[in-house]
Design an enzyme around this catalytic site. Structure first.
Site, PDB file in Angstrom:
ATOM      1  N   ARG A 163       0.781  -1.404  -0.042  1.00 57.48           N
ATOM      2  CA  ARG A 163       0.134  -0.095   0.236  1.00 57.48           C
ATOM      3  C   ARG A 163       0.693   1.245   0.086  1.00 57.48           C
ATOM      4  O   ARG A 163       0.609   2.244  -0.708  1.00 57.48           O
ATOM      5  CB  ARG A 163      -0.772  -0.080   1.214  1.00 57.48           C
ATOM      6  CG  ARG A 163      -2.000   1.179   1.263  1.00 57.48           C
ATOM      7  CD  ARG A 163      -2.661   1.189   2.529  1.00 57.48           C
ATOM      8  NE  ARG A 163      -4.056   1.783   2.379  1.00 57.48           N
ATOM      9  CZ  ARG A 163      -4.589   2.338   3.444  1.00 57.48           C
ATOM     10  NH1 ARG A 163      -4.173   2.234   4.736  1.00 57.48           N
ATOM     11  NH2 ARG A 163      -5.698   3.088   3.198  1.00 57.48           N
ATOM     12  N   GLY A 182      -7.112   6.577  -0.734  1.00 59.25           N
ATOM     13  CA  GLY A 182      -6.615   5.025  -0.648  1.00 59.25           C
ATOM     14  C   GLY A 182      -7.744   4.304   0.377  1.00 59.25           C
ATOM     15  O   GLY A 182      -7.845   4.565   1.398  1.00 59.25           O
ATOM     16  N   SER A 183      -8.358   3.241  -0.385  1.00 60.79           N
ATOM     17  CA  SER A 183      -9.395   2.633   0.446  1.00 60.79           C
ATOM     18  C   SER A 183      -8.909   2.006   1.622  1.00 60.79           C
ATOM     19  O   SER A 183      -7.761   1.564   1.391  1.00 60.79           O
ATOM     20  CB  SER A 183     -10.148   1.794  -0.509  1.00 60.79           C
ATOM     21  OG  SER A 183     -10.691   2.281  -1.766  1.00 60.79           O
ATOM     22  N   MET A 184      -9.724   1.586   2.506  1.00 56.82           N
ATOM     23  CA  MET A 184      -9.261   0.681   3.648  1.00 56.82           C
ATOM     24  C   MET A 184      -8.815  -0.780   3.095  1.00 56.82           C
ATOM     25  O   MET A 184      -9.547  -1.214   2.175  1.00 56.82           O
ATOM     26  CB  MET A 184     -10.680   0.453   4.653  1.00 56.82           C
ATOM     27  CG  MET A 184     -10.957   1.771   5.171  1.00 56.82           C
ATOM     28  SD  MET A 184     -12.644   1.280   6.165  1.00 56.82           S
ATOM     29  CE  MET A 184     -12.197   0.476   7.251  1.00 56.82           C
ATOM     30  N   PHE A 217     -17.996   4.375  -0.243  1.00 51.76           N
ATOM     31  CA  PHE A 217     -17.091   5.079  -1.142  1.00 51.76           C
ATOM     32  C   PHE A 217     -17.270   6.256  -1.877  1.00 51.76           C
ATOM     33  O   PHE A 217     -18.788   6.742  -1.650  1.00 51.76           O
ATOM     34  CB  PHE A 217     -16.882   4.063  -2.341  1.00 51.76           C
ATOM     35  CG  PHE A 217     -15.845   2.739  -2.141  1.00 51.76           C
ATOM     36  CD1 PHE A 217     -14.445   2.675  -2.679  1.00 51.76           C
ATOM     37  CD2 PHE A 217     -16.410   1.738  -1.247  1.00 51.76           C
ATOM     38  CE1 PHE A 217     -13.804   1.825  -2.118  1.00 51.76           C
ATOM     39  CE2 PHE A 217     -15.391   0.708  -0.723  1.00 51.76           C
ATOM     40  CZ  PHE A 217     -14.211   0.593  -1.289  1.00 51.76           C
TER      41      PHE A 217
END
Length: 376
Positions: free
Chosen positions: A30, A90-92, A236
């Protein structure tokens, strides 16, 4: 064990990250896809966010990046004078892993990735399927350029497109899978037309009232319906062209006042109630408002449909004669009350009992438990 390895181990222990994806997450960490400047929530700032720079504060930057939280990477579509609305992130990691699991890819599959963002999801897809199998689309040229640089550094080369993700990318289709990291209110017909029959579309889906569902849609044969279920609770950022309207202050006095038939706290009792209410109150967006001088006494639940109707209900003393204000062609609070009553009559179904059908013409309707049980 470093923090990222510990994060992956935790995802694996909970079942969110399967062995088929573990190698991809290790090859494309990530941290390689988070910009040096990120935004963290801070109530003491004018827009609610504080900038964290990797060079100036590496400890906080790494703590955010290796956390399980969402990392905000852009505010206000990149404008410097915006109100402080997160527009790229940046998504979980847990949600990224879950969505990829629901995508159910196999070797040889081709994937259209909608919403490149930081580039992390397209990197994971490339690491799992190979560069030639992945096409990724991003509407924001600056975001797309930055993601391309990060992908190149890791030697990952999906086909990259700058454009409107709602249109898909027909030149690369048909695809076996379409994966979106931006929420929609309506599944674009272009996505279905660009997916092979029997293929899968995974996308966040919601209403202005509750942006809460993760949809897994199985694409039907040409000219036939496509059906899918909501498989999880996610939230989202919206596709830009499908963002709900901004809730404005009422431009006229209410033409109806009265007591509320429902404690307003119950209008957002839990995600399942809110999701079901949103399905039955099309176009209705909500907002909490109050006056700083008396936040408790003036706390109100506001609603608007962006077509001339609005409503608000007071949290304190909601049963009194002046608690509810409504105006316009629709009685929005009455609709919310009726929608919650219908949810109770249905047995308080969780959102995973709902599903969506998209017709060959692009019309869509939601159902409960089975496609022939269309929502009232």
């Amino acid at each position: 064990m470093d923090d990222y390895t510990h994060l992956l181990a935790g995802l694996a222990e909970t079942g969110a990250l399967g062995e088929e994806w573990r190698g991809a997450f290790e090859r494309a960490p990530r941290s390689a896809f988070v910009p040096d400047e990120i935004w963290v929530e801070d109530s003491d700032t004018s827009n609610g966010y504080r900038l964290v720079d990797k060079d100036a504060d590496p400890a906080e930057w790494w703590a955010e990046v290796n956390s399980g939280r969402q990392v905000v990477t852009q505010l206000d579509d990149g404008r410097a004078d915006g109100p402080g609305t997160a527009t790229s992130s940046g998504s979980m990691p847990r949600l990224v892993a879950s969505m990829l699991r629901h995508l159910d890819v196999a070797d040889g599959n081709t994937v259209l990735d909608i919403g490149t963002g930081t580039g992390w999801t397209s990197a994971l897809l490339c690491a799992r399927l190979g560069d030639g199998a992945v096409t990724t689309v991003e509407v924001d040229p600056a975001v797309a350029a930055a993601a391309s640089e990060r992908l190149e550094r890791l030697g990952l080369k999906p086909h990259r497109v700058v454009g409107d993700g709602l249109l898909g990318y027909p030149a690369g289709g048909p695809y076996d899978r379409i994966h979106s990291t931006a929420a929609v209110q309506r599944v674009p017909l272009a996505w279905i037309e660009q997916t092979r029959p029997g293929g899968v579309i995974v996308t966040p889906w919601g209403t202005p009232y509750a942006n809460a569902g993760l949809l897994r849609l199985e694409v039907g044969k040409r000219g036939r319906e496509s059906h899918g279920r909501f498989v999880g609770d996610v939230s989202f950022m919206w596709m830009r062209a499908q963002r709900p309207h901004e809730l404005q202050d009422p431009d006229r006095s209410p033409d109806h006042q009265g007591p509320s038939q429902l404690d307003p706290d119950l209008a957002e009792e839990n995600v399942h109630a809110a999701f079901a209410i949103g399905l039955r109150t099309p176009g209705v967006r909500t907002l909490h408002s109050w006056q700083e001088a008396d936040p408790s006494g003036t706390h109100r639940f506001r609603l608007s449909d962006d077509a001339g109707s609005w409503a608000s209900v007071r949290f304190r003393d909601w049963h009194e004669a002046d608690a509810v204000h409504q105006a316009g062609p629709r009685r929005l609070w009455d609709e919310v009350v009726a929608a919650r009553r219908a949810w109770l009559e249905d047995g308080k179904p969780e959102l995973t009992r709902f599903g969506l059908t998209v017709t060959a013409d692009g019309d869509q309707h939601v159902w409960l438990d089975a496609p022939d049980n269309t929502l009232r």
